[in-house]
Design a protein around this motif. Structure first.
Motif, PDB file in Angstrom:
ATOM      1  N   ALA A  70      53.058  71.751  11.214  1.00  0.00           N
ATOM      2  CA  ALA A  70      52.999  70.341  10.840  1.00  0.00           C
ATOM      3  C   ALA A  70      51.624  69.728  11.073  1.00  0.00           C
ATOM      4  O   ALA A  70      51.215  68.825  10.335  1.00  0.00           O
ATOM      5  CB  ALA A  70      54.059  69.553  11.611  1.00  0.00           C
ATOM      6  N   ASP A  71      50.900  70.196  12.100  1.00  0.00           N
ATOM      7  CA  ASP A  71      49.591  69.594  12.388  1.00  0.00           C
ATOM      8  C   ASP A  71      48.427  70.331  11.734  1.00  0.00           C
ATOM      9  O   ASP A  71      47.258  69.969  11.903  1.00  0.00           O
ATOM     10  CB  ASP A  71      49.357  69.462  13.898  1.00  0.00           C
ATOM     11  CG  ASP A  71      49.214  70.803  14.624  1.00  0.00           C
ATOM     12  OD1 ASP A  71      48.928  71.827  13.978  1.00  0.00           O
ATOM     13  OD2 ASP A  71      49.393  70.820  15.861  1.00  0.00           O
ATOM     14  N   GLY A  72      48.732  71.385  10.963  1.00  0.00           N
ATOM     15  CA  GLY A  72      47.690  72.084  10.221  1.00  0.00           C
ATOM     16  C   GLY A  72      46.939  73.137  11.002  1.00  0.00           C
ATOM     17  O   GLY A  72      46.046  73.786  10.442  1.00  0.00           O
ATOM     18  N   SER A  73      47.285  73.341  12.259  1.00  0.00           N
ATOM     19  CA  SER A  73      46.578  74.356  13.047  1.00  0.00           C
ATOM     20  C   SER A  73      47.030  75.766  12.688  1.00  0.00           C
ATOM     21  O   SER A  73      46.345  76.744  13.007  1.00  0.00           O
ATOM     22  CB  SER A  73      46.777  74.108  14.536  1.00  0.00           C
ATOM     23  OG  SER A  73      48.150  74.142  14.876  1.00  0.00           O
ATOM     24  N   VAL A  74      48.182  75.876  12.025  1.00  0.00           N
ATOM     25  CA  VAL A  74      48.704  77.174  11.588  1.00  0.00           C
ATOM     26  C   VAL A  74      48.999  77.093  10.098  1.00  0.00           C
ATOM     27  O   VAL A  74      49.686  76.181   9.641  1.00  0.00           O
ATOM     28  CB  VAL A  74      49.990  77.552  12.353  1.00  0.00           C
ATOM     29  CG1 VAL A  74      50.568  78.865  11.813  1.00  0.00           C
ATOM     30  CG2 VAL A  74      49.715  77.661  13.840  1.00  0.00           C
TER      31      VAL A  74
END
Length: 229
Positions: A70-74
């Motif tokens: 959801a936070d774009g880190s993955v």
């Protein structure tokens, strides 16, 4: 990618407890459709397919992976043609076939029969990205050889159904943009002293495109509504 994450688009359909906005697939497909209109590059579609699947399945695995998606880190990738992968004692082996967005992913979702294997890119995972017809989101070839995997029992149908809705949303965005571009060009292109939009044969083609696009978009929204309920 950072701006996409900051705007919350990656987590529209993810529960608030896992870092999302708590909406549903209905809101997500609206955004995916606009990504399709822009032919936006990057791993947005496979990542939201993965997070939508995990959100639907729930459990400890979803709790662990959804915040990063959801936070774009993955970034995630999804295999659709994996017919040779097996999972034994928590490790996956076999040819995962063509994997959408595989070259940019840290997390892979691979169907294994009726189940889905969740595999982190690392030891036991070989990813190669051959030349692609579509340079905006290259498909990779992935081979697993003793890769640690978490099995999601019975999740293959959920993955397949949600992927079809989300990819279809992207496709209707492309269809709408193509329709509007074609109609705009027909108004500008002059042949035999008149804009070609004046010719009945061209008008009919543009009208047929518009009708087909509307029907397809309605089908996608209806499918998203069904998935949400």
């Amino acid at each position: 990618w950072g701006e996409v994450a900051q705007l919350g688009w990656l987590g529209l359909h993810v529960p608030e407890a896992q870092g999302g906005s708590g909406y549903s697939l209905e809101e997500l497909v609206v955004v995916v459709e606009q990504f399709g209109r822009a032919v936006a590059p990057g791993p947005f579609v496979p990542t939201v397919v993965a997070s939508a699947t995990l959100a639907a399945v729930g459990g400890d695995v979803a709790e662990a992976h959804l915040p990063g998606l959801a936070d774009g880190s993955v970034a995630a990738a999804v295999a659709f043609g994996a017919t040779e992968v097996t999972v034994t004692d928590g490790v996956a082996s076999g040819n995962a076939g063509n994997v959408l967005g595989g070259g940019m992913a840290q997390l892979l979702l691979v169907p294994v029969g009726d189940d889905v294997a969740l595999v982190s890119v690392g030891d036991g995972v070989t990813v190669t990205v051959p030349a692609n017809l579509d340079p905006t989101r290259r498909t990779a070839k992935v081979t697993l050889d003793g890769a640690p995997a978490t099995l999601l029992p019975g999740a293959a149908r959920v993955l397949r159904d949600l992927a079809r809705v989300i990819v279809a949303a992207e496709a209707v965005g492309m269809a709408r943009e193509c329709t509007e571009m074609a109609a705009a060009y027909a108004k500008e292109r002059v042949q035999f002293g008149r804009a070609i939009a004046m010719f009945q044969g061209v008008k009919h083609h543009c009208a047929n495109m518009a009708v087909a696009t509307e029907l397809a978009t309605s089908a996608v929204w209806d499918a998203a509504r069904a998935a949400a309920t």
